[in-house]
Scaffold this motif. Structure first.
Motif, mmCIF file in Angstrom:
data_model
loop_
_atom_site.group_PDB
_atom_site.id
_atom_site.type_symbol
_atom_site.label_atom_id
_atom_site.label_comp_id
_atom_site.label_asym_id
_atom_site.label_seq_id
_atom_site.Cartn_x
_atom_site.Cartn_y
_atom_site.Cartn_z
ATOM 1 N N SER A 294 0.863 -1.177 0.000
ATOM 2 C CA SER A 294 0.000 0.000 0.000
ATOM 3 C C SER A 294 0.898 1.225 0.000
ATOM 4 C CB SER A 294 -0.925 -0.010 1.220
ATOM 5 O OG SER A 294 -0.208 -0.267 2.406
ATOM 6 N N MET A 295 0.403 2.318 -0.601
ATOM 7 C CA MET A 295 1.303 3.454 -0.816
ATOM 8 C C MET A 295 0.543 4.770 -0.857
ATOM 9 S SD MET A 295 3.965 3.962 -4.000
ATOM 10 C CE MET A 295 2.745 4.504 -5.191
ATOM 11 N N GLY A 296 1.031 5.728 -0.094
ATOM 12 C CA GLY A 296 0.563 7.100 -0.193
ATOM 13 C C GLY A 296 1.619 7.936 -0.896
ATOM 14 N N VAL A 297 1.186 8.969 -1.612
ATOM 15 C CA VAL A 297 2.114 9.744 -2.445
ATOM 16 C C VAL A 297 1.963 11.245 -2.201
ATOM 17 C CG1 VAL A 297 2.777 10.333 -4.815
ATOM 18 C CG2 VAL A 297 2.100 7.995 -4.254
ATOM 19 N N THR A 298 3.090 11.913 -2.059
ATOM 20 C CA THR A 298 3.173 13.374 -2.087
ATOM 21 C C THR A 298 3.787 13.755 -3.428
ATOM 22 O OG1 THR A 298 3.422 13.584 0.307
ATOM 23 C CG2 THR A 298 4.270 15.389 -1.040
ATOM 24 N N LEU A 299 3.049 14.457 -4.263
ATOM 25 C CA LEU A 299 3.514 14.702 -5.628
ATOM 26 C C LEU A 299 4.778 15.547 -5.694
ATOM 27 C CD1 LEU A 299 0.235 15.303 -7.687
ATOM 28 C CD2 LEU A 299 1.714 13.298 -7.692
ATOM 29 N N ALA A 300 4.883 16.562 -4.835
ATOM 30 C CA ALA A 300 6.029 17.482 -4.901
ATOM 31 C C ALA A 300 6.761 17.478 -3.573
ATOM 32 C CB ALA A 300 5.572 18.886 -5.268
ATOM 33 N N ALA A 301 7.461 16.400 -3.293
ATOM 34 C CA ALA A 301 8.220 16.286 -2.038
ATOM 35 C C ALA A 301 9.581 16.952 -2.221
ATOM 36 C CB ALA A 301 8.357 14.825 -1.637
ATOM 37 N N GLY A 302 10.571 16.201 -2.691
ATOM 38 C CA GLY A 302 11.871 16.807 -2.964
ATOM 39 C C GLY A 302 11.784 17.944 -3.971
ATOM 40 N N TYR A 303 10.800 17.862 -4.846
ATOM 41 C CA TYR A 303 10.617 18.927 -5.829
ATOM 42 C C TYR A 303 10.331 20.267 -5.154
ATOM 43 C CZ TYR A 303 8.724 21.579 -9.770
ATOM 44 O OH TYR A 303 8.490 22.548 -10.712
ATOM 45 N N SER A 304 9.615 20.245 -4.022
ATOM 46 C CA SER A 304 9.336 21.490 -3.307
ATOM 47 C C SER A 304 10.624 22.143 -2.824
ATOM 48 C CB SER A 304 8.413 21.224 -2.110
ATOM 49 O OG SER A 304 7.117 20.871 -2.539
ATOM 50 N N LEU A 305 11.554 21.316 -2.335
ATOM 51 C CA LEU A 305 12.820 21.863 -1.855
ATOM 52 C C LEU A 305 13.674 22.362 -3.018
ATOM 53 C CD1 LEU A 305 14.691 22.397 0.545
ATOM 54 C CD2 LEU A 305 15.609 20.082 0.244
ATOM 55 N N SER A 306 13.735 21.591 -4.109
ATOM 56 C CA SER A 306 14.546 22.020 -5.254
ATOM 57 C C SER A 306 13.948 23.272 -5.897
ATOM 58 C CB SER A 306 14.679 20.892 -6.276
ATOM 59 O OG SER A 306 13.423 20.496 -6.767
ATOM 60 N N TRP A 307 12.605 23.373 -5.917
ATOM 61 C CA TRP A 307 11.962 24.598 -6.414
ATOM 62 C C TRP A 307 12.373 25.797 -5.566
ATOM 63 C CZ3 TRP A 307 8.545 27.201 -3.131
ATOM 64 C CH2 TRP A 307 8.001 28.374 -3.659
ATOM 65 N N PHE A 308 12.312 25.648 -4.239
ATOM 66 C CA PHE A 308 12.668 26.749 -3.362
ATOM 67 C C PHE A 308 14.124 27.164 -3.594
ATOM 68 C CE2 PHE A 308 14.306 28.699 0.452
ATOM 69 C CZ PHE A 308 13.301 29.573 0.817
ATOM 70 N N LYS A 309 15.003 26.178 -3.691
ATOM 71 C CA LYS A 309 16.421 26.479 -3.912
ATOM 72 C C LYS A 309 16.623 27.219 -5.243
ATOM 73 C CE LYS A 309 20.911 24.257 -4.648
ATOM 74 N NZ LYS A 309 21.123 24.971 -5.933
ATOM 75 N N ASP A 310 15.980 26.743 -6.310
ATOM 76 C CA ASP A 310 16.168 27.358 -7.628
ATOM 77 C C ASP A 310 15.663 28.794 -7.667
ATOM 78 O OD1 ASP A 310 17.281 25.046 -8.568
ATOM 79 O OD2 ASP A 310 15.473 24.327 -9.576
ATOM 80 N N VAL A 311 14.577 29.057 -6.946
ATOM 81 C CA VAL A 311 13.972 30.390 -6.993
ATOM 82 C C VAL A 311 14.626 31.354 -6.013
ATOM 83 C CG1 VAL A 311 11.820 31.695 -6.650
ATOM 84 C CG2 VAL A 311 11.767 29.487 -7.822
ATOM 85 N N PHE A 312 14.950 30.871 -4.803
ATOM 86 C CA PHE A 312 15.374 31.780 -3.734
ATOM 87 C C PHE A 312 16.821 31.589 -3.267
ATOM 88 C CE2 PHE A 312 10.743 31.217 -3.196
ATOM 89 C CZ PHE A 312 10.336 32.526 -3.417
ATOM 90 N N ALA A 313 17.479 30.508 -3.701
ATOM 91 C CA ALA A 313 18.850 30.267 -3.227
ATOM 92 C C ALA A 313 19.641 29.515 -4.291
ATOM 93 C CB ALA A 313 18.811 29.481 -1.914
ATOM 94 N N LYS A 314 19.607 30.029 -5.499
ATOM 95 C CA LYS A 314 20.168 29.308 -6.645
ATOM 96 C C LYS A 314 21.642 28.976 -6.477
ATOM 97 C CE LYS A 314 19.713 29.273 -11.668
ATOM 98 N NZ LYS A 314 18.790 28.133 -11.629
ATOM 99 N N ASP A 315 22.387 29.844 -5.837
ATOM 100 C CA ASP A 315 23.831 29.639 -5.711
ATOM 101 C C ASP A 315 24.234 28.909 -4.436
ATOM 102 O OD1 ASP A 315 24.253 30.954 -8.131
ATOM 103 O OD2 ASP A 315 24.299 32.920 -7.154
ATOM 104 N N GLU A 316 23.241 28.518 -3.643
ATOM 105 C CA GLU A 316 23.526 27.806 -2.386
ATOM 106 C C GLU A 316 23.437 26.296 -2.607
ATOM 107 O OE1 GLU A 316 24.408 29.216 0.348
ATOM 108 O OE2 GLU A 316 23.842 31.320 0.105
#
Length: 499
Positions: A294-316
């Motif tokens: 059985s499996m539950g899914v979060t569609l944007a898990a690691g993607y949420s963190l990578s999105w935040f990094k790309d938008v607000f901390a691209k060089d970090e």
């Protein structure tokens, strides 16, 4: 010493691991390929990019291998689930593959539930009609690209296409077939009832096999290109979540895994097909023979963190951001984040909902936002754990793999939010290791996948929940759960303005 290869066909790259009989990764390679988003909600890839990059990766590993290639005796696959590959009579792709995270098929999902019936669909497939599954994608192509659809001779999932091009053999394993919304889960066959109701040609669906089934050898051309042996045995392989579970040691009753990649998954082993979660979570065949998960899914898990990094901390670096979050207390000073960047799957099957930061004020610095993102992702995963527990499952320990297992800050956060011991493996290779273990079992190295687990896997560290943090997170979790209901209508209105 003999070796096997595990190939994991992911959303952003193909990863290949060369593993010895002790479970040690001797060599590994990753090859990226592009993702195409032509419109909002669309997500596609070129199937031949997968094949070319897989061949490049295998060739690179062989070129560095100093032993006889005859000692590399087995190969198997893990692959991104649900993606639609349509082939013509010459087994050439008719269009780009439509991927698991493509959300264009809301209408087709409604059509499926109306024509088949929600209760009947659940009875046959044990899953609801959601945009991510393969069947709605087939119906979308049938409706919007009817001339192309008339040329379809085979429907495959991503890894099956790569395996076809490496071996010339066309199959689909049960663990991936279960994610199409076309498999009769209990009877282990394509559902002729659903196929007939939706007026699909039954001949386009391939032969079904176990994940551990031997399916052939590499073609002469692939042997020439990669330098691998003619005698290398190829095994069917499985869905990425099933292989990730095997690679994490989830191969028997009582085991639960959390995987944080682009998406996030909470997966729990099931011995039988008779559990009824009412469609609130997914229920699929496991790659362990005669078992399920059985499996539950979060569609944007690691993607949420990578999105935040790309938008607000691209060089970090991610490491710097995660360390920064560790300096912020539980609750990020009253800041909540819901990771609905591309909609959500569990427990809210909603393609319209979008992410929110709740509670922002002038005291918040970047570290608070990073902490809130990590907590929001973990809260979303905890919704699946909370649901499993409400159905009587006992979850006192969780094996964590993927990006969430690379940070001690995040691992401790998982233990506190899940209120369970969180285990980090010593050598965490995820689905590629699971694919390698399927090959090792197929080659006869072990009598069972459980025995393979015991040899290959070793715990590196455990994280126990901190009672004070658990209490705080339980209060915050209730607040987090309220955000969906209070923002749903707002997001439906805002959806009219999305391009």
């Amino acid at each position: 010493m003999n070796y096997v290869l595990g190939i994991d066909l992911g959303t952003s790259a193909v990863k290949i691991a060369l593993v010895n009989q002790h479970g040690q990764v001797i060599d590994e390679v990753s090859k990226d390929y592009p993702l195409y988003h032509e419109k909002s909600g669309y997500s596609e890839q070129d199937p031949d990019d997968w094949v070319n990059k897989t061949i490049e990766g295998l060739t690179e590993i062989t070129s560095r291998y100093s032993g006889s290639v005859s000692t590399i005796e087995g190969l198997s696959f893990s692959g991104q689930m649900h993606g639609l590959v349509l082939l013509d009579e010459k087994q050439v792709p008719l269009r780009r593959a439509i991927l698991w995270n493509d959300t264009r098929t809301t209408k087709q999902c409604h059509d499926i539930e109306e024509k088949v019936g929600e209760a009947r669909l659940l009875s046959i497939t044990q899953n609801r009609a959601l945009e991510g599954f393969t069947l709605p994608k087939i119906l979308w192509v049938k409706e919007h690209e009817s001339t192309l659809f008339q040329q379809v001779k085979s429907v495959l999932l991503p890894k099956d296409y790569v395996r076809l091009k490496l071996t010339g053999k066309l199959h689909m394993d049960y663990s991936d077939a279960a994610g199409t919304l076309l498999l009769d889960i209990k009877n282990r066959t394509w559902s002729s009832e659903i196929i007939d109701i939706l007026e699909l040609p039954p001949t386009i669906f391939p032969e079904l096999v176990e994940s551990t089934a031997f399916v052939g050898h590499l073609s002469d051309e692939i042997v020439r290109q990669t330098g691998l042996s003619h005698d290398l045995k190829v095994y069917a392989g499985g869905a990425d979540n099933a292989c990730g579970a095997i690679g994490a040691g989830v191969s028997e009753q009582g085991q639960t895994m959390v995987s944080i990649g682009t998406s996030g998954v909470v997966l729990s082993f099931e011995q039988n097909a008779d559990k009824d979660f009412g469609g609130k979570v997914h229920y699929f065949h496991h790659s362990v023979p005669d078992s399920f998960y059985s499996m539950g899914v979060t569609l944007a898990a690691g993607y949420s963190l990578s999105w935040f990094k790309d938008v607000f901390a691209k060089d970090e670096s991610f490491e710097h951001l995660l360390a920064e979050a560790g300096e912020v207390p539980v609750g990020a000073n009253g800041l909540l984040f819901t990771p609905y960047l591309v909609g959500e799957r569990t427990p809210h099957a909603d393609s319209t909902i979008r992410a929110s930061f709740i509670g922002m004020d002038s005291s918040h610095k970047r570290a608070h936002f990073v902490r809130a993102v990590l907590e929001g992702i973990t809260f979303s995963l905890n919704e699946s754990i909370d649901l499993f527990r409400s159905y009587g499952k006992e979850i006192d320990h969780v094996i964590s793999i993927g990006g969430g297992a690379k940070s001690h800050v995040w691992l401790q956060m998982q233990a506190d939010i899940f209120n369970a011991r969180v285990i980090k493996q010593k050598s965490e290779q995820g689905p590629a290791m699971g694919a390698a273990m399927i090959a090792a079992y197929g080659c006869g190295w072990f009598e069972s996948l459980k025995q393979c687990n015991d040899t290959f896997l070793e715990v590196e560290q455990s994280f126990e929940p901190i009672p004070e943090n658990v209490n705080q997170y339980q209060q915050l979790f209730h607040l987090y759960q309220a955000v969906y209901g209070q923002t749903k209508e707002l997001n439906q209105g805002l959806s009219l303005f999305r391009k």
